[in-house]
Structures are given as C-alpha cells and as structure tokens.
Design an enzyme around this catalytic site. Structure first.
Site, PDB file in Angstrom:
ATOM      1  CD  GLU A  37     -13.369 -11.273 -43.547  1.00 31.67           C
ATOM      2  OE1 GLU A  37     -14.250 -11.107 -42.955  1.00 31.67           O
ATOM      3  OE2 GLU A  37     -13.610 -12.351 -44.483  1.00 31.67           O
ATOM      4  NE  ARG A  73      -2.056 -13.629 -43.245  1.00 29.63           N
ATOM      5  CZ  ARG A  73      -1.440 -14.714 -43.080  1.00 29.63           C
ATOM      6  NH1 ARG A  73      -1.611 -15.766 -43.636  1.00 29.63           N
ATOM      7  NH2 ARG A  73      -0.101 -14.891 -42.462  1.00 29.63           N
ATOM      8  NE  ARG A  74      -3.166 -18.402 -48.071  1.00 31.17           N
ATOM      9  CZ  ARG A  74      -2.358 -19.241 -47.305  1.00 31.17           C
ATOM     10  NH1 ARG A  74      -2.600 -18.859 -46.212  1.00 31.17           N
ATOM     11  NH2 ARG A  74      -1.271 -19.828 -47.695  1.00 31.17           N
ATOM     12  CB  CYS A 113     -13.070 -13.911 -40.695  1.00 28.02           C
ATOM     13  SG  CYS A 113     -12.773 -14.864 -42.171  1.00 28.02           S
ATOM     14  CE  LYS A 168      -8.208 -18.780 -40.274  1.00 27.66           C
ATOM     15  NZ  LYS A 168      -7.973 -19.384 -41.757  1.00 27.66           N
ATOM     16  NE  ARG A 195      -2.097 -17.278 -35.554  1.00 30.94           N
ATOM     17  CZ  ARG A 195      -1.811 -18.530 -36.218  1.00 30.94           C
ATOM     18  NH1 ARG A 195      -2.816 -19.426 -36.065  1.00 30.94           N
ATOM     19  NH2 ARG A 195      -0.709 -18.635 -36.602  1.00 30.94           N
TER      20      ARG A 195
END
Length: 488
Positions: free
Chosen positions: A80, A84-85, A285, A288, A291
């Site tokens: 994940e 995302r990065r 995860c 995250k 968030r």
C-alpha cells in the site's frame, strides 16, 4: 458504479504485464499487491473509466537502525505504501504538465494563485490484495468459516471480540553482518516474540503460543454475544478465535491482553509494523490509511500546489479474510469525530468494497502451487513499483535500496530507490524550479526554505490539519525524528 472484481482484474492484469524482475517465484514466494486507480466519471452516465496509475508489491520494512538521515533509504515497502509513493511520482508529473501550460493534465487552475484542483469527475481508488496490516486485519474467525478467504459476517458486539489479523505482515531487519533473514512461515508465533510477516493463521481455540487448544472459560461466554454457543443455535456463527496481526501496539497506549481466543487483541489502537530484534518506526497500513482519510494521500509537499487534499473515494480489498466492520473501524470510525480542520481538508471516509478475485501470488495460492522440491515457502524479498510516468516507470527495491546493488555503491544515487524521501523531494524541487516565479504558491515564496523539513513545515494548512488529527484521534502517533528529515 465501481465493480470490485473489475478493479481487481485490472490491477492483476497490469501486474502480469510487468517484467519478471522482482516478482515472486511461482510456488515458492508470495507477496502483496496494491494499486492506485484514476477514476473518471463519464458525463451524463453512471459508467466510469478506470486506469491504474501506480502499482506496488511488497511485504517488508526496515528497522530503526537502518533508517538514513540522508533520506536515501526506503523505510516502508508494504504494498500500500509503495503504491501510494508511486502515485506521488505520477502526481508530480501531472503538475509538471499543468505548470508548463501543456494540455492533458490531471489538474486545472484553482482560484488561488499557484493552486490547482482535479479536473471535474476525477477521483482516486485504492486497491489492496489483502486487508491492510494492523487494526483492519483484527477480524473474527468463526467455527463455520472455511479458512482462509471467505468474508466474515458482521459482529454486533461493540467491537470487543474483534481480534488479530490472518496472514501477518512481517517486517525484515538486518541481522549481524547486514544480512537479511527471511521469516519462517509457521502456524504459531516464533521464539522470543518474533512473528510471521503476515497475520498468523491461528486455528480456532489455539493457544497464543501455538500449543494445545485452550477452551474459553465459562465466565468469558457472554449471553447473546458472539462467543455464546447459543448464538450458533440461533443461526449465528460462533466466534471461537480471531485472526491475529503481527503489528505491535505503540508504546504508551493500551496493550494487547493476549487472552486465549477472541480476547487476544485490543482493537482501534495504533500499531507499528513488527521487526526481528529492534522494532520498526513504521505505522501499520491501517493507521496510514486512516490518516490519509483526513490529511489526504498527497502529503505535505504537494499540498503546496493543491487547493484541497486528495482522498481515496473507494478502497477495494481482494479475496482474503475480511470484515467490513473491522475495515470501517480501522479506516473510518477512529477519525470520524475529527473537526476544526483548515480549508481544503475534511474527514472523507471511503466506500469499502471486496472483490472475489484472489491475487495469484498470495500466500494461499503459493501454498497451493508449492512443490516439495522448491524448498521452504517465504515472502518475496523484493518490492516492485510501477507508475504511469514517462521516465523510469519501474523501480525494484530490496532492503530499502535498488534491487541488486552492491555494498560498494551504497550511499550513491545508483543505490537509491526512486520512491525514497530524497528522490521524491528532488522531484518536487524540479517541479518548483519549472514553475514560473509569478505562478508560485504563496507558501513557496520564502527564501528560507532549504531542507526537506523546511518544505514540509512550510505547508501550514497541512501541518494544522495534522495537528488536529493528532490531538483528537491519534495522540500516541510517534513523532518523526527531525534529524532524519534535514537533508536537501
């Protein structure tokens, strides 16, 4: 209308088209997959166009001692996080297109100088082949459940029986001499508190140490509760145990009770990903994603350029042990009360869906394909990133560095993943340099910005939103070590 199986198949097909390098060895290695999809709603229609813009695989993260103050090591390689990065790389490319005035960008100008917003009808979706590690993987296991994949029925017990996640995500840390050791995939916790990388497959009634079954005491059976045998007689499956997560509770908060059966875990708490020996500093995860549901997944740097945060409108999970209740608790409920956020930020809970399609390189599928001559089954040591960018779309890493590099080149650009903090920061600085000075966002007009830390702190609304989220929902979230963020 989003079809979960169509999403999963699109992601699996994108993975199949990638080169062999970094992929798990069939029948011997397993991994996780996650992807970010761009969703474009067709005008005057309920249909949507879906495009995979970033994809990642991976199951590992590095320990505290391996983190670099130069920002040149990839700390967290869970799928994940990789996806995302990679999406950040894609967004930077699209902002490059926007600030240069070229057509076809994902963004169009907002009202405020230097700010951009998504084109109408565009949103983003996150797909993950397995429930996120941490709180979302703490789900009930029922007597009638055929392990490991059928969805679990909702439990209406106020959350007290939601336990640990199946198939534990094990983070790797270097052993003596810098060698990385693969975890043993056993149906029990290993010695000295070490645990398997995925949520362990705990059999109903199994003792926490993997020994003989320990029946729940009669005093633990709550009338009408999911542990009450009478529930089964009424047509409700009895929750005998829970899938367990290897992510550990953050210091200073509630600890896991470790009671036999459904009372093994605390739920709704922040957790760090596990490691061998020294713990990691990487939050689970589940944490995250929670968030990102308030701050957005774009991060502090890109918030300089964006009128509002970017949120995942939908989260789709592949075929695996799954509980909608646990997913909602982990990703939505914990932050639903957060208020007083600055303009551009809000609580944006995603729609939660599950696909019936399993990732071909999941641990379950790998075990089915395994042959004795192949040796021990283990998690794949590499993490693969692909994103829809013009230059170097593929990035394969291992142990925080580019896959296959030698110790001789460590500390040089040749060893760096394109997803590490330093590389993403340099990509962001190239975007700033490409922006006409008259079109720079106000927050980037200071001549005192130098380090990665400086640029993150200068994103004031983002930092204010993070402060509100921390105070109201996650006061125990560990603070970043500033000394690890002073690179430039």
């Amino acid at each position: 209308m989003i079809n979960a199986d169509e999403v999963a198949e699109l992601c699996y097909e994108r993975f199949r088209r990638l080169p062999r390098r970094g992929k798990p060895e069939p029948g011997r290695e397993w991994s996780l997959l996650a992807a970010v999809l761009r969703i474009t709603r067709c005008p005057d229609s309920d249909s949507v166009e879906m495009e995979v813009v970033s994809l990642g695989t991976g199951t590992k993260c590095i320990g505290k001692a391996a983190m670099s103050p130069a920002g040149d090591v990839l700390n967290d390689s869970h799928a994940e996080v990789i996806a995302r990065r990679g999406c950040i790389r894609y967004l930077i490319q699209e902002l490059h297109t926007a600030v240069s005035g070229r057509r076809g960008s994902l963004f169009h100008p907002a009202d405020q100088r230097g700010k951009w917003r998504l084109q109408p009808g565009v949103s983003f979706l996150l797909f993950t082949s397995h429930t996120p590690c941490g709180d979302a993987s703490i789900i009930p296991m029922t007597d009638s459940q055929a392990q490991p994949c059928p969805p679990v029925a909702s439990v209406s017990s106020g959350g007290e029986t939601d336990g640990g996640g199946n198939l534990k995500r094990k983070a790797e840390e270097p052993a003596e001499g810098g060698a990385f050791k693969a975890p043993r995939l056993e149906e029990k916790e290993t010695k000295e508190g070490e645990t398997d990388r995925f949520e362990s497959r705990t059999r109903p009634g199994a003792a926490p140490d993997g020994g003989a079954s320990v029946p729940a005491a009669a005093t633990e059976l709550k009338p009408g509760g999911p542990e009450d045998p009478r529930q089964a007689e009424r047509g409700h499956p009895r929750v005998a145990d829970v899938h367990r997560t290897g992510a550990k509770c953050v210091p200073g908060g509630p600890a896991d009770p470790l009671h036999p059966g459904a009372g093994y875990h605390s739920t709704g708490v922040l957790r760090v990903k596990p490691g061998r020996g020294e713990p990691t500093l990487s939050l689970s995860c589940s944490d995250k994603l929670a968030r990102w549901g308030v701050l957005g997944f774009q991060g502090a740097l890109l918030s300089h350029y964006l009128e509002g945060a970017l949120y995942f409108s939908t989260v789709v999970v592949g075929k695996c042990p799954y509980s909608t209740e646990a997913m909602h608790r982990a990703l939505v409920t914990r932050c639903s009360h957060v208020s007083d956020l600055p303009d551009g930020f809000s609580v944006c809970p995603p729609t939660l869906l599950q696909s019936s399609l399993e990732f071909p390189f999941s641990q379950t599928q790998t075990e089915l394909q395994h042959r004795g001559a192949q040796g021990r089954i283990s998690p794949c040591g590499a993490a693969v990133s692909w994103c829809n960018v013009a230059g170097q779309p593929l990035d394969v890493t291992a142990n925080g560095y580019k896959h296959g590099v030698t110790k001789k080149v460590l500390g040089t650009p040749k060893a760096r993943s394109l997803l590490c903090k330093l590389e993403l920061f340099h990509s962001f600085l190239s975007l700033v340099a490409a922006t006409d000075p008259s079109a720079l966002p106000d927050s980037l007009r200071s001549g005192e910005l130098l380090t990665y830390w400086d640029y993150k702190q200068a994103s004031r609304p983002y930092q204010q939103a993070w402060q509100q989220l921390r105070q109201q929902a996650f006061p125990l979230w560990p603070r970043s070590d500033r000394n690890l963020l002073l690179f430039h």
